[in-house]
Design an enzyme around this catalytic site. Structure first.
Site, mmCIF file in Angstrom:
data_model
loop_
_atom_site.group_PDB
_atom_site.id
_atom_site.type_symbol
_atom_site.label_atom_id
_atom_site.label_comp_id
_atom_site.label_asym_id
_atom_site.label_seq_id
_atom_site.Cartn_x
_atom_site.Cartn_y
_atom_site.Cartn_z
ATOM 1 N N ASP A 1 -4.558 6.555 -8.132
ATOM 2 C CA ASP A 1 -4.416 5.094 -8.181
ATOM 3 C C ASP A 1 -3.224 4.720 -9.057
ATOM 4 O O ASP A 1 -3.098 5.232 -10.171
ATOM 5 C CB ASP A 1 -5.703 4.479 -8.751
ATOM 6 C CG ASP A 1 -5.793 2.989 -8.516
ATOM 7 O OD1 ASP A 1 -4.879 2.417 -7.891
ATOM 8 O OD2 ASP A 1 -6.790 2.393 -8.954
ATOM 9 N N HIS B 1 -6.416 -0.156 2.877
ATOM 10 C CA HIS B 1 -6.156 -0.885 1.620
ATOM 11 C C HIS B 1 -4.662 -0.992 1.338
ATOM 12 O O HIS B 1 -4.153 -2.057 0.969
ATOM 13 C CB HIS B 1 -6.881 -0.177 0.470
ATOM 14 C CG HIS B 1 -6.659 -0.796 -0.860
ATOM 15 N ND1 HIS B 1 -7.044 -2.091 -1.148
ATOM 16 C CD2 HIS B 1 -6.061 -0.324 -1.993
ATOM 17 C CE1 HIS B 1 -6.710 -2.378 -2.397
ATOM 18 N NE2 HIS B 1 -6.108 -1.328 -2.933
HETATM 19 C C1 HEM Z 1 -12.002 -1.564 -5.348
HETATM 20 C C2 HEM Z 1 -10.989 -1.657 -6.180
HETATM 21 C C3 HEM Z 1 -9.687 -0.964 -5.902
HETATM 22 C C4 HEM Z 1 -9.437 0.371 -5.792
HETATM 23 C C5 HEM Z 1 -10.412 1.525 -5.968
HETATM 24 C C6 HEM Z 1 -8.033 0.509 -5.468
HETATM 25 C C7 HEM Z 1 -7.403 1.709 -5.256
HETATM 26 C C8 HEM Z 1 -6.113 1.859 -4.788
HETATM 27 C C9 HEM Z 1 -5.488 3.094 -4.400
HETATM 28 C C10 HEM Z 1 -6.178 4.460 -4.473
HETATM 29 C C11 HEM Z 1 -4.233 2.829 -3.999
HETATM 30 C C12 HEM Z 1 -3.173 3.818 -3.470
HETATM 31 C C13 HEM Z 1 -2.272 4.381 -4.518
HETATM 32 C C14 HEM Z 1 -1.404 3.376 -5.224
HETATM 33 O O1 HEM Z 1 -0.323 3.014 -4.772
HETATM 34 O O2 HEM Z 1 -1.838 2.891 -6.274
HETATM 35 C C15 HEM Z 1 -4.035 1.404 -4.133
HETATM 36 C C16 HEM Z 1 -2.883 0.717 -3.833
HETATM 37 C C17 HEM Z 1 -2.680 -0.611 -4.054
HETATM 38 N N1 HEM Z 1 -3.620 -1.533 -4.432
HETATM 39 FE FE1 HEM Z 1 -5.553 -1.150 -4.857
HETATM 40 N N2 HEM Z 1 -7.477 -0.745 -5.405
HETATM 41 C C18 HEM Z 1 -8.444 -1.687 -5.634
HETATM 42 C C19 HEM Z 1 -8.291 -3.059 -5.648
HETATM 43 C C20 HEM Z 1 -7.105 -3.718 -5.480
HETATM 44 C C21 HEM Z 1 -6.922 -5.138 -5.569
HETATM 45 C C22 HEM Z 1 -8.041 -6.145 -5.860
HETATM 46 C C23 HEM Z 1 -5.587 -5.388 -5.350
HETATM 47 C C24 HEM Z 1 -4.815 -6.681 -5.367
HETATM 48 C C25 HEM Z 1 -5.306 -7.861 -5.668
HETATM 49 C C26 HEM Z 1 -4.947 -4.114 -5.131
HETATM 50 C C27 HEM Z 1 -3.598 -3.938 -4.918
HETATM 51 C C28 HEM Z 1 -3.002 -2.747 -4.563
HETATM 52 C C29 HEM Z 1 -1.583 -2.606 -4.273
HETATM 53 C C30 HEM Z 1 -0.524 -3.687 -4.351
HETATM 54 C C31 HEM Z 1 -1.379 -1.264 -3.927
HETATM 55 C C32 HEM Z 1 -0.050 -0.602 -3.534
HETATM 56 C C33 HEM Z 1 0.163 -0.742 -2.051
HETATM 57 C C34 HEM Z 1 1.466 -0.048 -1.646
HETATM 58 O O3 HEM Z 1 2.527 -0.503 -2.085
HETATM 59 O O4 HEM Z 1 1.386 0.926 -0.909
HETATM 60 N N3 HEM Z 1 -5.891 -3.123 -5.204
HETATM 61 N N4 HEM Z 1 -5.197 0.834 -4.607
#
Ligand code: HEM
Length: 320
Positions: free
Chosen positions: A153, A226
């Site tokens: 993450d 996601h």
């Molecule tokens: C259940 C809660 C969440 C989990 C477990 C989670 C987990 C992850 C994971 C594993 C990734 C892929 C690796 C990375 O680029 O960081 C990711 C990407 C991302 N997440 Fe989350 N996330 C959660 C909630 C959120 C929320 C609420 C938002 C925004 C309001 C968010 C925004 C993003 C963004 C902007 C990316 C990068 C996308 C990209 O540029 O490829 N996430 N998240």
């Protein structure tokens, strides 16, 4: 004598801070009539961080303090940050980004939990009965930066000057330069359902490979992944990023497995658009598959003043 034209330093709080091994997230409400005490406390925060952090310099202790919309009016009145408003809920019944009470957010980070713990204790002692803590989470680093659901993450976070550019307010809001907005949500995961998926199916939920953390190709990544729904662009087609520092937390004995989501941005707008894409869907109905396994149980939006303004706010004569 001419008055000095030197601007006060606009140094942000520790928003763009390297990811640490430990964190404490605290959300508190202000007791009625305690506004003066909380305002005065604003001038003490930096000194407490120095006192606790100095004892273990390598521990990299920092604290970011934010204020909710209503709290801002109660504590400081006008002028107020241009885009600060109460957290907006998104979603449909059964899949909601809920809004929960919160006037003050503390995001305490360090390489060791004892430092976070000591600072939280000192900050709370200084506040006394002025606040009621409504949520408190101790987050930990899980192996190689994994979320509790097993995927790395934070990979696509902006770094360096880009991180600053995406998170720190400039001249678009005079008087609030060096500030930032922050969204927090506490998520609980249904790990039984999540673990019943194959690794390939989980990878389609996130949009990246699990072991090696490589982004899936366009053909392989579903539109409800996601990492598809959280990629957004501005009116010129340029990607708009936020800065996330999520932390796993939980109590295995109680069957609790969670992600404390925290995202910083220069305005609430990108944060809210991502939430809308996730909870409502892009297009509507094409919602984030991760939400079939994750429930948001808290939600709040806060304004983070610059380090200078945070101290100066103690001198404000009051809000409403
Ligand atoms: C259940 C809660 C969440 C989990 C477990 C989670 C987990 C992850 C994971 C594993 C990734 C892929 C690796 C990375 O680029 O960081 C990711 C990407 C991302 N997440 Fe989350 N996330 C959660 C909630 C959120 C929320 C609420 C938002 C925004 C309001 C968010 C925004 C993003 C963004 C902007 C990316 C990068 C996308 C990209 O540029 O490829 N996430 N998240």
């Amino acid at each position: 004598m001419p008055t000095s034209s030197v601007q006060p330093p606009l140094e942000p709080q520790s928003v763009c801070h390297p990811i640490t091994s430990s964190a404490i997230f605290m959300v508190a409400t202000i007791a009625p009539g305690s506004e003066d005490g909380v305002r005065a406390w604003c001038a003490d925060i930096a000194g407490l961080v120095r006192s606790v952090g100095k004892r273990v310099p390598a521990g990299n202790l920092t604290c970011v303090c934010g204020f909710g919309s209503q709290a801002w009016d109660r504590l400081f009145g006008a002028p107020r940050p241009a885009a600060l408003h109460p957290f907006r809920e998104f979603g449909v019944e059964g899949r909601m980004a809920v809004s929960t009470p919160g006037d003050i957010l503390l995001h305490i980070r360090a390489e060791q939990m004892d430092l976070c713990f000591e600072l939280a204790t000192q900050l709370m002692t200084a506040l006394g009965d002025s606040v009621k803590v409504v949520d408190e989470v101790q987050g930990f680093r899980y192996f190689d930066m994994r979320s509790i659901i097993g995927f790395v993450d934070g990979t696509e976070n902006p770094v360096g000057r880009k991180a600053v550019g995406f998170t720190i307010i400039g001249d678009e809001d005079p008087g609030f330069e060096g500030g930032s907005y922050v969204l927090v949500q506490k998520y609980l995961h249904n790990m039984t359902a999540w673990n019943s998926l194959t690794v390939e199916a989980q990878e389609k939920v996130i949009g990246r490979t699990k072991l090696s953390d490589i982004e899936l190709g366009e053909d392989a990544k579903p539109s409800n992944a996601h990492s598809a729904l959280t990629v957004i662009t501005d009116e010129n087609g340029e990607e708009v990023k936020i800065l996330r520092d999520n932390m796993p937390f939980g109590r295995p004995g109680a069957g609790e497995f969670g992600t404390y989501f925290i995202g910083y941005a220069r305005s609430p707008q990108p944060l809210e658009l991502m939430l809308e894409n996730m909870f409502v869907g892009r297009p509507a109905g094409n919602y984030d598959r991760l939400l079939d396994f994750s429930t948001a149980v808290t939600g709040g939006l806060f304004f983070v003043p610059s380090a200078y303004l945070l101290e100066a706010l103690a001198e404000r004569t009051g809000g409403l």
